[in-house]
Motif scaffolding. Sequence first.
Motif, PDB file in Angstrom:
ATOM      1  N   UNK A 146      11.809  27.040  13.392  1.00  0.00           N
ATOM      2  CA  UNK A 146      10.904  26.832  12.265  1.00  0.00           C
ATOM      3  C   UNK A 146      10.281  28.161  11.834  1.00  0.00           C
ATOM      4  N   UNK A 147       9.794  28.923  12.787  1.00  0.00           N
ATOM      5  CA  UNK A 147       9.189  30.203  12.420  1.00  0.00           C
ATOM      6  C   UNK A 147      10.227  31.151  11.815  1.00  0.00           C
ATOM      7  N   UNK A 148      11.424  31.104  12.269  1.00  0.00           N
ATOM      8  CA  UNK A 148      12.476  31.945  11.693  1.00  0.00           C
ATOM      9  C   UNK A 148      12.793  31.541  10.251  1.00  0.00           C
ATOM     10  N   UNK A 149      12.876  30.226  10.000  1.00  0.00           N
ATOM     11  CA  UNK A 149      13.359  29.741   8.702  1.00  0.00           C
ATOM     12  C   UNK A 149      12.272  29.412   7.682  1.00  0.00           C
ATOM     13  N   UNK A 150      11.055  29.082   8.136  1.00  0.00           N
ATOM     14  CA  UNK A 150      10.032  28.595   7.206  1.00  0.00           C
ATOM     15  C   UNK A 150       8.766  29.443   7.133  1.00  0.00           C
ATOM     16  N   UNK A 151       8.430  30.145   8.178  1.00  0.00           N
ATOM     17  CA  UNK A 151       7.140  30.837   8.230  1.00  0.00           C
ATOM     18  C   UNK A 151       6.925  31.789   7.057  1.00  0.00           C
ATOM     19  N   UNK A 152       7.888  32.645   6.768  1.00  0.00           N
ATOM     20  CA  UNK A 152       7.710  33.601   5.664  1.00  0.00           C
ATOM     21  C   UNK A 152       7.575  32.882   4.327  1.00  0.00           C
ATOM     22  N   UNK A 153       8.209  31.740   4.180  1.00  0.00           N
ATOM     23  CA  UNK A 153       8.116  30.961   2.941  1.00  0.00           C
ATOM     24  C   UNK A 153       6.703  30.392   2.754  1.00  0.00           C
ATOM     25  N   UNK A 154       6.149  29.788   3.812  1.00  0.00           N
ATOM     26  CA  UNK A 154       4.853  29.119   3.673  1.00  0.00           C
ATOM     27  C   UNK A 154       3.685  30.098   3.695  1.00  0.00           C
ATOM     28  N   UNK A 155       3.919  31.338   4.080  1.00  0.00           N
ATOM     29  CA  UNK A 155       2.852  32.343   4.062  1.00  0.00           C
ATOM     30  C   UNK A 155       3.010  33.338   2.910  1.00  0.00           C
ATOM     31  N   UNK A 156       4.019  33.137   2.067  1.00  0.00           N
ATOM     32  CA  UNK A 156       4.257  34.036   0.933  1.00  0.00           C
ATOM     33  C   UNK A 156       3.150  33.898  -0.109  1.00  0.00           C
TER      34      UNK A 156
END
Length: 128
Positions: free
Chosen positions: A110-120
């Motif tokens: 999840x952190x690999x695939x979604x973290x940067x998206x939801x913190x952008x």
Amino acid sequence: AEFGDDEPTCQLLKEYTVPPCFSPDLFGMSYPTTAFSNDDQDDSNRSTRPPYRWILIGPERSGTGLHIDPLWTNAWVTILQGRKRWMLFPPNTPHDKIGFCQPQIPSVIWFRDYYSRVTAKDWPEEWR
């Protein structure tokens, strides 16, 4: 047995107190006191109260997938070493946008695939 019902967990439980800033034990208020008999020989007084005490130990980068507590309980967490990162989303956040699915995506994925998206910076304000 539940946590605190046997050795050595009962010893750990003796060293544990819930901080006063937390709400009363709603499960304890909902079930009769006699339902929590310590008499292991008599299961007639055992309650259907769901599990409510845990001790979880994990290595670096361990964690749970994105989830809603299956028992809808509240919990407080103590970290003895390291850090824990929480990701909380408003109820109106579309599940597919945050990887909330069944089966759960392991936290490291999840952190690999979604973290940067939801913190952008362009992540919608209403989903923050």
